[in-house]
Scaffold this motif. Sequence first.
Motif, PDB file in Angstrom:
ATOM      1  N   LEU A 184       0.825  -1.210   0.000  1.00 40.24           N
ATOM      2  CA  LEU A 184       0.000   0.000   0.000  1.00 40.24           C
ATOM      3  C   LEU A 184       0.861   1.262   0.000  1.00 40.24           C
ATOM      4  O   LEU A 184       0.571   2.228  -0.715  1.00 40.24           O
ATOM      5  CB  LEU A 184      -0.935  -0.003   1.214  1.00 40.24           C
ATOM      6  CG  LEU A 184      -2.061  -1.041   1.168  1.00 40.24           C
ATOM      7  CD1 LEU A 184      -2.721  -1.172   2.538  1.00 40.24           C
ATOM      8  CD2 LEU A 184      -3.108  -0.650   0.123  1.00 40.24           C
ATOM      9  N   LYS A 231       3.741   1.699  -1.238  1.00 33.73           N
ATOM     10  CA  LYS A 231       4.376   1.893  -2.549  1.00 33.73           C
ATOM     11  C   LYS A 231       3.355   2.032  -3.678  1.00 33.73           C
ATOM     12  O   LYS A 231       3.723   2.042  -4.855  1.00 33.73           O
ATOM     13  CB  LYS A 231       5.323   0.717  -2.843  1.00 33.73           C
ATOM     14  CG  LYS A 231       6.548   0.673  -1.930  1.00 33.73           C
ATOM     15  CD  LYS A 231       7.411  -0.527  -2.254  1.00 33.73           C
ATOM     16  CE  LYS A 231       8.680  -0.533  -1.405  1.00 33.73           C
ATOM     17  NZ  LYS A 231       9.631   0.519  -1.817  1.00 33.73           N
ATOM     18  N   ASN A 232       2.061   2.099  -3.301  1.00 28.21           N
ATOM     19  CA  ASN A 232       0.975   2.246  -4.291  1.00 28.21           C
ATOM     20  C   ASN A 232       0.948   1.111  -5.313  1.00 28.21           C
ATOM     21  O   ASN A 232       0.551   1.308  -6.470  1.00 28.21           O
ATOM     22  CB  ASN A 232       1.082   3.598  -5.027  1.00 28.21           C
ATOM     23  CG  ASN A 232       0.714   4.760  -4.130  1.00 28.21           C
ATOM     24  OD1 ASN A 232      -0.258   4.687  -3.377  1.00 28.21           O
ATOM     25  ND2 ASN A 232       1.504   5.822  -4.182  1.00 28.21           N
ATOM     26  N   HIS A 246      -4.398  -1.086  -4.622  1.00 26.47           N
ATOM     27  CA  HIS A 246      -5.406  -0.157  -4.116  1.00 26.47           C
ATOM     28  C   HIS A 246      -6.662  -0.895  -3.661  1.00 26.47           C
ATOM     29  O   HIS A 246      -7.494  -0.343  -2.964  1.00 26.47           O
ATOM     30  CB  HIS A 246      -5.769   0.872  -5.197  1.00 26.47           C
ATOM     31  CG  HIS A 246      -4.586   1.667  -5.658  1.00 26.47           C
ATOM     32  ND1 HIS A 246      -3.803   1.262  -6.725  1.00 26.47           N
ATOM     33  CD2 HIS A 246      -4.037   2.807  -5.183  1.00 26.47           C
ATOM     34  CE1 HIS A 246      -2.830   2.134  -6.898  1.00 26.47           C
ATOM     35  NE2 HIS A 246      -2.938   3.085  -5.987  1.00 26.47           N
TER      36      HIS A 246
END
Length: 356
Positions: free
Chosen positions: A149, A151-152, A155
């Motif tokens: 999360l 480090k994206n 989602h």
Amino acid sequence: FPPEEAETIVRDIEWTVGRTGVVTPTAIMDPVQLAGTTVSRASLHNPDYLLAKDIRLGDTVTLHKAGDIIPEVGQVILPKRPATATEAYPIPAFCPACGQPLVHTADEVALRCINPFCPAQIQESVTHFASRDAMNIDGLGPKIVAQLLAKNLIHNVADLYKLTFDELTGLEKFGVTSANNLLEALANSKENSVERLLFGLGIRNVGAKAAKVIAAKYGDLTAIAAATADDIADLPGLGQTIGQSIEQYFAEAPTQALVREFQELGVNLKFISDGPVATDTVFSGKKVVLTGKLTMFSRKDASDWLERQGAIVSGSVSKKTDLLIAGADAGSKLTKAQELGVEIWSEAQFRDTMEA
């Protein structure tokens, strides 16, 4: 016998956000020995409970283990209240994770964050999705989820199935072997029977047992999504609360988009039967409760076997319970079963019956 009790001092109250947005207070206390373990934390459940107990920082409280397992605050010892504890502990107005206003609706005691993008809720949801009773994705614990999360890389839960080898090896303390193992676990989880996916979605009021009943009846996620609340409520052991939760969840556009993603990613959406349920065994139609520590097999394996033998496995003892199977250190459920005259077996008796 009354439970063992100890005194300790409340030093802080920590508020945490669960996967459904419920914000729960936890008392942080001086460590004490209680029933064989060191205890320094105890859930305060909800704001109403906290206010009813009138727990303030610095208070001396009694502590015991509910059901001989869960630490629980008994009461504040008022004569020992410090002079500095002059006001009731303030209930937060904003989510400790995302800062959005919290909601305390009239029909429930819980304090809730309703922000669907709350990072704490997303982390808890993904962790739950990967858990053993849900999709059982080995190697995907809370720390790894937090990194993904941060480090994206993900989602929502469907994004887990888009992770690549290079992305995983870029995580802290995550090497080639760990990355390959997680990718294999993710691939294997795609083949799960749909009740695991249904439970993993974290729908309010829908536990693992309810998910299996629903999946067995409807056969696939598309049919479940089209079912009405009344349809679900009519299934054995469910009811309107679960029916409404299912109907409301699948009526939402983000849920429908998530289901489409699962289809595109090759996640199985069908129920895979684990064999016919027997109708002529000693357990057929019996309501059975498991309690205590089982040492010969896991609680899940025992429950699954009982259900294949036609038993209805329950988590609580009542007048309708036919049999209690008690492992080591059985607590309040054993006491209640004895009071009600319920038949009680040891784990060894149960094993002998399984092997007969």
